[in-house]
Scaffold this active site. Structure first.
Site, PDB file in Angstrom:
ATOM      1  N   GLU A   1      -1.843  -5.689  -1.792  1.00 47.86           N
ATOM      2  CA  GLU A   1      -1.375  -6.043  -0.398  1.00 47.86           C
ATOM      3  C   GLU A   1      -1.055  -4.857   0.379  1.00 47.86           C
ATOM      4  O   GLU A   1       0.288  -4.995   0.985  1.00 47.86           O
ATOM      5  CB  GLU A   1       0.006  -6.842  -0.856  1.00 47.86           C
ATOM      6  CG  GLU A   1      -0.543  -7.867  -1.850  1.00 47.86           C
ATOM      7  CD  GLU A   1       0.734  -8.476  -2.542  1.00 47.86           C
ATOM      8  OE1 GLU A   1       1.900  -7.964  -2.090  1.00 47.86           O
ATOM      9  OE2 GLU A   1       0.625  -9.675  -3.130  1.00 47.86           O
TER      10      GLU A   1
ATOM     11  N   CYS B   1      22.276  -2.975  25.023  1.00 51.18           N
ATOM     12  CA  CYS B   1      23.710  -2.529  24.997  1.00 51.18           C
ATOM     13  C   CYS B   1      24.313  -2.534  23.528  1.00 51.18           C
ATOM     14  O   CYS B   1      24.901  -3.384  22.998  1.00 51.18           O
ATOM     15  CB  CYS B   1      24.383  -3.693  25.650  1.00 51.18           C
ATOM     16  SG  CYS B   1      24.238  -3.362  27.560  1.00 51.18           S
ATOM     17  N   GLU B   2      23.726  -1.520  22.950  1.00 46.23           N
ATOM     18  CA  GLU B   2      24.082  -1.304  21.552  1.00 46.23           C
ATOM     19  C   GLU B   2      24.096   0.384  21.550  1.00 46.23           C
ATOM     20  O   GLU B   2      22.970   1.069  21.696  1.00 46.23           O
ATOM     21  CB  GLU B   2      23.311  -1.714  20.320  1.00 46.23           C
ATOM     22  CG  GLU B   2      23.109  -3.066  20.292  1.00 46.23           C
ATOM     23  CD  GLU B   2      24.110  -4.091  19.318  1.00 46.23           C
ATOM     24  OE1 GLU B   2      24.325  -3.030  18.415  1.00 46.23           O
ATOM     25  OE2 GLU B   2      24.068  -5.058  19.249  1.00 46.23           O
TER      26      GLU B   2
ATOM     27  N   GLY C   1       0.677  -1.320   0.054  1.00 43.82           N
ATOM     28  CA  GLY C   1       0.042   0.014  -0.112  1.00 43.82           C
ATOM     29  C   GLY C   1       0.717   0.953  -0.126  1.00 43.82           C
ATOM     30  O   GLY C   1       2.015   1.071  -0.249  1.00 43.82           O
TER      31      GLY C   1
ATOM     32  N   GLY D   1       0.086  -3.097   3.939  1.00 47.16           N
ATOM     33  CA  GLY D   1       0.408  -3.628   5.388  1.00 47.16           C
ATOM     34  C   GLY D   1       0.435  -2.298   6.290  1.00 47.16           C
ATOM     35  O   GLY D   1      -0.454  -2.117   6.985  1.00 47.16           O
TER      36      GLY D   1
ATOM     37  N   ARG E   1      12.722  -0.269  13.870  1.00 46.61           N
ATOM     38  CA  ARG E   1      12.740   0.725  12.717  1.00 46.61           C
ATOM     39  C   ARG E   1      13.796   1.734  12.919  1.00 46.61           C
ATOM     40  O   ARG E   1      14.456   2.118  12.052  1.00 46.61           O
ATOM     41  CB  ARG E   1      11.348   1.198  12.579  1.00 46.61           C
ATOM     42  CG  ARG E   1      10.420   0.103  12.432  1.00 46.61           C
ATOM     43  CD  ARG E   1       9.150   0.448  11.512  1.00 46.61           C
ATOM     44  NE  ARG E   1       9.196   1.220  10.142  1.00 46.61           N
ATOM     45  CZ  ARG E   1       9.579   2.240   9.819  1.00 46.61           C
ATOM     46  NH1 ARG E   1       9.133   3.089  10.779  1.00 46.61           N
ATOM     47  NH2 ARG E   1       9.618   2.570   8.585  1.00 46.61           N
TER      48      ARG E   1
ATOM     49  N   TYR F   1       5.208  -3.281  11.562  1.00 47.07           N
ATOM     50  CA  TYR F   1       6.630  -3.387  11.476  1.00 47.07           C
ATOM     51  C   TYR F   1       7.193  -3.142  12.800  1.00 47.07           C
ATOM     52  O   TYR F   1       8.362  -2.662  12.904  1.00 47.07           O
ATOM     53  CB  TYR F   1       7.365  -2.971  10.365  1.00 47.07           C
ATOM     54  CG  TYR F   1       6.749  -3.247   9.005  1.00 47.07           C
ATOM     55  CD1 TYR F   1       6.715  -4.198   8.632  1.00 47.07           C
ATOM     56  CD2 TYR F   1       6.389  -2.304   8.274  1.00 47.07           C
ATOM     57  CE1 TYR F   1       6.275  -4.664   7.290  1.00 47.07           C
ATOM     58  CE2 TYR F   1       5.673  -2.300   6.842  1.00 47.07           C
ATOM     59  CZ  TYR F   1       5.632  -3.891   6.642  1.00 47.07           C
ATOM     60  OH  TYR F   1       5.214  -4.289   5.382  1.00 47.07           O
TER      61      TYR F   1
HETATM   62  N1  LLP Z   1       3.830  -6.956  -0.931  1.00 47.68           N
HETATM   63  C1  LLP Z   1       5.126  -7.473  -0.772  1.00 47.68           C
HETATM   64  C2  LLP Z   1       5.392  -8.352  -1.759  1.00 47.68           C
HETATM   65  C3  LLP Z   1       5.876  -6.771   0.179  1.00 47.68           C
HETATM   66  O1  LLP Z   1       7.197  -7.064   0.071  1.00 47.68           O
HETATM   67  C4  LLP Z   1       5.313  -5.875   1.259  1.00 47.68           C
HETATM   68  C5  LLP Z   1       6.292  -5.325   2.132  1.00 47.68           C
HETATM   69  C6  LLP Z   1       4.037  -5.595   1.386  1.00 47.68           C
HETATM   70  C7  LLP Z   1       3.066  -6.070   0.451  1.00 47.68           C
HETATM   71  C8  LLP Z   1       3.662  -4.590   2.013  1.00 47.68           C
HETATM   72  O2  LLP Z   1       3.954  -3.348   1.949  1.00 47.68           O
HETATM   73  P1  LLP Z   1       3.576  -2.039   2.810  1.00 47.68           P
HETATM   74  O3  LLP Z   1       2.082  -1.922   2.669  1.00 47.68           O
HETATM   75  O4  LLP Z   1       3.791  -2.389   4.354  1.00 47.68           O
HETATM   76  O5  LLP Z   1       4.259  -1.159   2.531  1.00 47.68           O
HETATM   77  N2  LLP Z   1      10.191  -3.496   7.653  1.00 47.68           N
HETATM   78  C9  LLP Z   1      10.216  -2.220   6.872  1.00 47.68           C
HETATM   79  C10 LLP Z   1       9.022  -2.565   5.760  1.00 47.68           C
HETATM   80  C11 LLP Z   1       9.149  -3.657   4.832  1.00 47.68           C
HETATM   81  C12 LLP Z   1       8.558  -3.920   3.739  1.00 47.68           C
HETATM   82  C13 LLP Z   1       8.516  -5.277   3.114  1.00 47.68           C
HETATM   83  N3  LLP Z   1       7.664  -5.514   2.166  1.00 47.68           N
HETATM   84  C14 LLP Z   1       9.758  -0.917   7.476  1.00 47.68           C
HETATM   85  O6  LLP Z   1       9.362  -1.245   8.867  1.00 47.68           O
HETATM   86  O7  LLP Z   1       9.792  -0.072   7.033  1.00 47.68           O
END
Ligand code: LLP
Length: 427
Positions: free
Chosen positions: A273, A344-345, A239, A275, A312, A373
């Protein structure tokens, strides 16, 4: 609107005062607003109302069973990337026909579980993965619908660690190799290629890269169709970005317009998709100040939450708002402080030189926009148990994950007999 507001001098999550949660559950604790999640989901549903667009929540952003269950109840499907996420989705009763499996390295065991469950679609990211899936599916006597993930070679203009659609990134199949792989897939018995998938990165605050990527996707669909291949569905990836600080995320209406303009005339079923944009603004990490100490340049506020709870900031240098739970603080003079965790970092730091009121030891703070996340990326580094998680609905709150116990931290570990100290002989 935000469901985290000050009322009667204290920060609330919907109708619940955060100190009440801290008193019962302690800190650090993730607190999610059910209404915020619902609103965020409905914003997507409304933006695409009347069009053939399915919304698959990306569980990696927040896979808490209660959160996934809430979204499943609203009609969302799931985007999963592991066997664990498949089991989470199925566990809350999500039907397999609403589950799409993404990810660059699915194992044969994972593919077997997904095909056996009868999930809607598996997004293939390489030729060897295609072959593995074909074998797995044939062995099970099934024909699995698949999409092939295109690497469109588009710069998403986001953080380099969450950018996925440039040539050379590990994700997807290079644009110019799609046609031959798709044709090969069409001749395999164990798979049925139904379409293409694309995901160029996360936390995009600019719509131009979407337009570029979807435009390239549309070209590809036309070329593939012209050569006789069947493309019925397109998976458009994650998204839009959210506001953590001073970003201005695009509106969903504008995003939907781009989707319509670039892909609307292809007659494809579309899937997205999201998140982050469903859950980020719906969660905070409630933390308590352990100490305030004088630092070299700024005072240092040491919280009981650390990089293991919310990684993050240390991993991406990400900004998260930090709010005192006590509203009176907000009118006090602001001074720059470093807000850090106890791990401890040196990198265990939430904010450097953040302008904050004189928050003292024992006070509560909320680290904002932490619903995505956050908990899902947490670890037990420094042997720190995973934080508790709470879901608020109106004036009630429920524990949706108990704080991990110390015993649970090493419950699966074993010390071999030969290391056990011999019993002392008693004379
Ligand atoms: N679809 C696929 C194939 C993905 O790889 C991802 C996220 C999503 C959907 C969902 O994307 P969103 O709507 O959440 O942007 N840990 C990182 C974000 C990693 C995202 C990985 N893929 C952070 O905390 O910013």
């Amino acid at each position: 609107m935000s469901y985290f507001q000050y009322r009667d001098g204290v920060l609330h999550a919907e109708g619940v005062a955060l100190p009440d949660i801290a008193a019962e559950v302690g800190a650090p604790t993730y607190v999610y607003s059910a209404s915020a999640i619902e609103d965020n989901y409905h914003a997507y549903a409304d933006a695409f109302a009347g069009r053939d667009v399915a919304i698959h929540f990306a569980l990696k952003a927040n896979g808490a069973l209660a959160v996934v269950s809430l979204l499943a109840g609203l009609g969302a499907g799931a985007d999963i990337v592991s066997l664990g996420e498949l089991r989470r989705a199925l566990k809350v009763g999500m039907t397999p026909d609403k589950i799409v499996f993404s990810g660059v390295g699915k194992t044969r065991d994972e593919l077997t579980a997904a095909v056996s469950a009868g999930i809607a679609q598996i997004n293939i990211e390489s030729a060897p993965e295609l072959d593995a899936l074909d074998q797995v599916a044939r062995k099970l006597g099934k024909r699995q619908p698949i999409a092939i993930r295109v690497n469109p070679d588009v710069d998403a203009h986001t953080h380099e660690k969450i950018s996925t659609g440039k040539r050379g990134d590990k994700f997807g199949v290079p644009y110019d190799e799609i046609a031959s792989l798709y044709r090969r897939a069409a001749n395999l018995q164990g798979v049925e290629p139904v379409g293409l998938a694309v995901h160029i990165g996360s936390q995009l605050t600019d719509l131009a890269p979407y337009r570029a990527a979807y435009g390239r996707l549309a070209e590809l669909v036309r070329a593939l169709r012209a050569s006789g291949l069947v493309i019925k569905t397109l998976d458009l990836g994650g998204g839009i970005g959210v506001q953590y600080n001073d970003e201005t995320p695009p509106s969903l209406t504008d995003y939907a317009t781009i989707v319509q303009e670039t892909l609307g005339d292809l007659g494809c079923h579309l899937a997205i998709e999201p998140g982050r944009s469903i859950v980020a603004s719906a969660g905070i990490l409630l933390s308590q100040v352990i100490y305030r100490k004088a630092g070299g340049e700024a005072d240092i506020l040491i919280l009981d939450s650390g990089m293991n709870d919310l990684m993050r900031p240390s991993l991406y240098g990400a900004y998260h708002p930090i709010l005192p739970v006590n509203e009176a603080m907000r009118d006090a003079t602001l001074t720059p402080v470093d807000v850090v965790g106890p791990v401890c970092e040196t990198g265990d730091i939430f904010a450097r030189g953040r302008l904050l009121p004189p928050i003292a030891a024992d006070e509560l703070v909320a680290i904002g926009v932490a619903g995505a996340y956050g908990a899902s990326m947490s670890s037990t580094y420094n042997a720190r148990p995973l934080a508790a998680e709470i879901l608020v609905r109106g004036g009630r709150f429920d524990i949706i994950r108990h704080r991990q116990t110390i015993e649970a931290l090493f419950a699966d570990e074993r010390v071999p007999d030969w290391l056990k100290p011999p019993k002392r002989k008693i004379a």
